[in-house]
Design a protein around this motif. Structure first.
Motif, PDB file in Angstrom:
ATOM      1  N   THR A 170       0.814  -1.198   0.000  1.00  0.00           N
ATOM      2  CA  THR A 170       0.000   0.000   0.000  1.00  0.00           C
ATOM      3  C   THR A 170       0.858   1.262   0.000  1.00  0.00           C
ATOM      4  OG1 THR A 170      -0.125  -0.141   2.412  1.00  0.00           O
ATOM      5  CG2 THR A 170      -1.972  -1.035   1.160  1.00  0.00           C
ATOM      6  N   GLY A 171       0.282   2.345  -0.482  1.00  0.00           N
ATOM      7  CA  GLY A 171       0.962   3.629  -0.463  1.00  0.00           C
ATOM      8  C   GLY A 171      -0.039   4.763  -0.519  1.00  0.00           C
ATOM      9  N   MET A 172      -0.032   5.627   0.499  1.00  0.00           N
ATOM     10  CA  MET A 172      -0.926   6.780   0.510  1.00  0.00           C
ATOM     11  C   MET A 172      -0.413   7.841  -0.455  1.00  0.00           C
ATOM     12  SD  MET A 172      -1.973   9.249   3.723  1.00  0.00           S
ATOM     13  CE  MET A 172      -3.362   8.228   4.238  1.00  0.00           C
ATOM     14  N   GLU A 226       5.174  -0.232  -8.098  1.00  0.00           N
ATOM     15  CA  GLU A 226       4.599   1.056  -8.416  1.00  0.00           C
ATOM     16  C   GLU A 226       4.700   1.990  -7.212  1.00  0.00           C
ATOM     17  OE1 GLU A 226       2.004  -1.908  -9.231  1.00  0.00           O
ATOM     18  OE2 GLU A 226       2.980  -2.171  -7.306  1.00  0.00           O
ATOM     19  N   THR A 227       4.717   3.302  -7.484  1.00  0.00           N
ATOM     20  CA  THR A 227       4.771   4.275  -6.399  1.00  0.00           C
ATOM     21  C   THR A 227       4.260   5.617  -6.900  1.00  0.00           C
ATOM     22  OG1 THR A 227       6.185   5.168  -4.642  1.00  0.00           O
ATOM     23  CG2 THR A 227       7.113   5.126  -6.861  1.00  0.00           C
ATOM     24  N   LEU A 235       1.843   8.371 -11.134  1.00  0.00           N
ATOM     25  CA  LEU A 235       2.237   7.050 -10.665  1.00  0.00           C
ATOM     26  C   LEU A 235       3.404   6.581 -11.518  1.00  0.00           C
ATOM     27  CD1 LEU A 235      -1.217   5.406 -10.046  1.00  0.00           C
ATOM     28  CD2 LEU A 235       0.659   5.383  -8.408  1.00  0.00           C
ATOM     29  N   TYR A 236       4.443   6.088 -10.866  1.00  0.00           N
ATOM     30  CA  TYR A 236       5.586   5.506 -11.560  1.00  0.00           C
ATOM     31  C   TYR A 236       5.523   3.992 -11.431  1.00  0.00           C
ATOM     32  CZ  TYR A 236       7.984   9.992 -12.084  1.00  0.00           C
ATOM     33  OH  TYR A 236       8.331  11.266 -12.443  1.00  0.00           O
ATOM     34  N   ILE A 237       5.911   3.295 -12.488  1.00  0.00           N
ATOM     35  CA  ILE A 237       5.958   1.837 -12.438  1.00  0.00           C
ATOM     36  C   ILE A 237       7.268   1.342 -13.030  1.00  0.00           C
ATOM     37  CG2 ILE A 237       3.455   1.534 -12.564  1.00  0.00           C
ATOM     38  CD1 ILE A 237       3.832   0.753 -15.501  1.00  0.00           C
ATOM     39  N   GLY A 273      12.259   4.456  -6.325  1.00  0.00           N
ATOM     40  CA  GLY A 273      12.153   5.484  -5.303  1.00  0.00           C
ATOM     41  C   GLY A 273      12.213   6.852  -5.969  1.00  0.00           C
ATOM     42  N   VAL A 274      11.259   7.725  -5.657  1.00  0.00           N
ATOM     43  CA  VAL A 274      11.150   9.032  -6.303  1.00  0.00           C
ATOM     44  C   VAL A 274      11.776  10.096  -5.413  1.00  0.00           C
ATOM     45  CG1 VAL A 274       9.555  10.716  -7.284  1.00  0.00           C
ATOM     46  CG2 VAL A 274       9.030   8.277  -7.424  1.00  0.00           C
TER      47      VAL A 274
END
Length: 425
Positions: A170-172, A226-227, A235-237, A273-274
């Motif tokens: 999960t990611g908020m 994804e993040t 969204l990055y994948i 990681g962004v």
């Protein structure tokens, strides 16, 4: 410190005096706001702080579960305590308060903590023990509770499940805390709908990245992880380069699932990681499954250029033994897990990347006219005034579609050049 001869980079290494130290998940920040203190967990989930100023390690608290810590831009450390309560600590004064107690009947404290940029909302994932899920018993459910950090009130209404595997990772969304990212984590080559977002305001979950199918049971686009972007708009994948349809590598798309953008495809990327400080840059590890080595690579999302930093040990057998690289809050360092493959030692390495991220942006993104629309005129040649500074090949965004651009004759800025365009819709 460790010197990588092939890249000329020096890594600072931190562990618990030879004992295992785990880095949190790649989408959870774990440095103080000034990027001087690193927080991590030991094998028993206890939480520690490493100070760059005096190179000391400080015990913080007994924790609970993997990926049980996250820091905020407000210089707070948030963690899941041993009894499952959510605790907030000031990284300067070390003052602590219980921000949220586990609801009655919930015994699993959850993990994979992520937080909004304003520090007001926290999301975890629970293996549910509260009951009340109304889905069919054949579904493997997870609950996505959101904690209001100011009031201590949990929103526990949202849950979701799949027939073959429970939701994971999960990611908020950092800016829109009602949007919770998760994935359908079944066998990757067979998962046709990996990327999902649930809106906690409505309880509706949607598959945001529509993977193209190779057959009725096999995806043509294999997604690793994804993040969210730091501003929450993208969204990055990591799309596996083994994908049978279109190109693999780093991709992004809008938070609503529209406008795919292909960035590069030179490595088999795994976890992205962004950078919180500069949206141009992401960092990823590479390899998967039986791979025991992983490259740590920084990618410039404007030019598509990649910079290898290091090669580390990892194993595909357990997610805590993946490198999970990320940027520090100031964007000047990359940090990642370092393992020897048999769990007898593990630590966290970090490398200065200021020489990469402080380079001028050589690619100014420009728009072409509608006459050069990717869907109507694939592969056409077009003439445009370029602002690329050194005449090298690069990437541009056109009407929401990403393209690879190769051109001739652009040896200085603002000259016309012939462009041959290959589109990836």
């Amino acid at each position: 410190e460790y010197y990588f001869e092939d890249t000329g980079r020096t890594m600072t290494y931190v562990d618990l005096h030879g004992k295992i130290a785990y880095k949190p998940y790649f989408n959870a920040q774990c440095w103080s706001a000034d990027s001087r203190k690193l927080y991590f967990q030991g094998k028993d989930y206890s939480i520690y702080e490493y100070s760059m100023d005096d190179e000391t390690i400080r015990f913080i608290a007994e924790g609970r579960g993997n990926y049980g810590i996250v820091t905020t831009p407000q210089n707070k450390l948030i963690y899941s305590s041993k009894n499952g309560d959510i605790v907030e600590m000031d990284c300067d004064t070390y003052a602590k308060r219980i921000a949220g107690k586990l609801p009655e009947g919930q015994t699993n404290g959850g993990s994979q903590l992520t937080v909004s940029n304003d520090g007001k909302y926290l999301c975890v994932i629970w293996t549910d023990t509260m009951g009340g899920m109304e889905n069919d018993d054949t579904l493997k459910n997870r609950r996505f509770p959101v904690l209001d950090m100011e009031t201590g009130v949990w929103n526990t209404d949202n849950y979701f499940g799949f027939e073959d595997a429970p939701p994971y990772n999960t990611g908020m969304n950092p800016t829109y805390p009602n949007l919770i990212l998760f994935n359908h984590c079944a066998t990757e080559g067979d998962t046709l709908d990996r990327n999902w977002v649930i809106d906690t305001n409505t309880g509706i979950a949607t598959n945001r990245f529509k993977q193209k199918n190779y057959t009725s049971t096999l995806t043509g686009e294999v997604i690793s992880h994804e993040t969210w972007s730091y501003d929450g708009e993208l969204l990055y994948i990591d799309k596996a380069i083994s994908s049978k349809i279109a190109m693999g590598g780093v991709m992004s798309f809008d938070k609503d699932g529209n406008n795919r953008r292909h960035i590069n495809d030179d490595y088999s990327y795994l976890h992205l990681g962004v950078s919180p400080a500069n949206p141009r840059f992401v960092v990823s590890d590479t390899g998967y499954g039986a791979h025991k080595k992983s490259d740590i690579v920084v990618v410039d999302c404007h030019s598509g250029k990649s910079y290898k930093l290091a090669t580390t040990n990892q194993t595909g057998d357990d997610s805590v033994a993946h490198s999970h690289p990320a940027f520090t809050p100031d964007g000047q360092k990359v940090y990642f897990g370092v393992y020897n493959g048999d769990y007898t030692s593990a630590g966290i390495g970090f490398i200065d990347v200021s020489d990469i991220v402080n380079q001028p942006d050589l690619m100014e993104i420009v728009e072409l006219s509608d006459s050069c629309n990717a869907e109507r005129y694939p592969g056409m040649k077009h003439e445009i005034k370029l602002t690329e500074k050194d005449g090298k090949a690069g990437y541009n965004i056109v009407n929401g579609n990403f393209m690879r651009v190769n051109y001739k004759g652009a040896e200085q800025a603002n000259v016309k050049a012939d462009i041959e365009i290959t589109y990836f819709a």
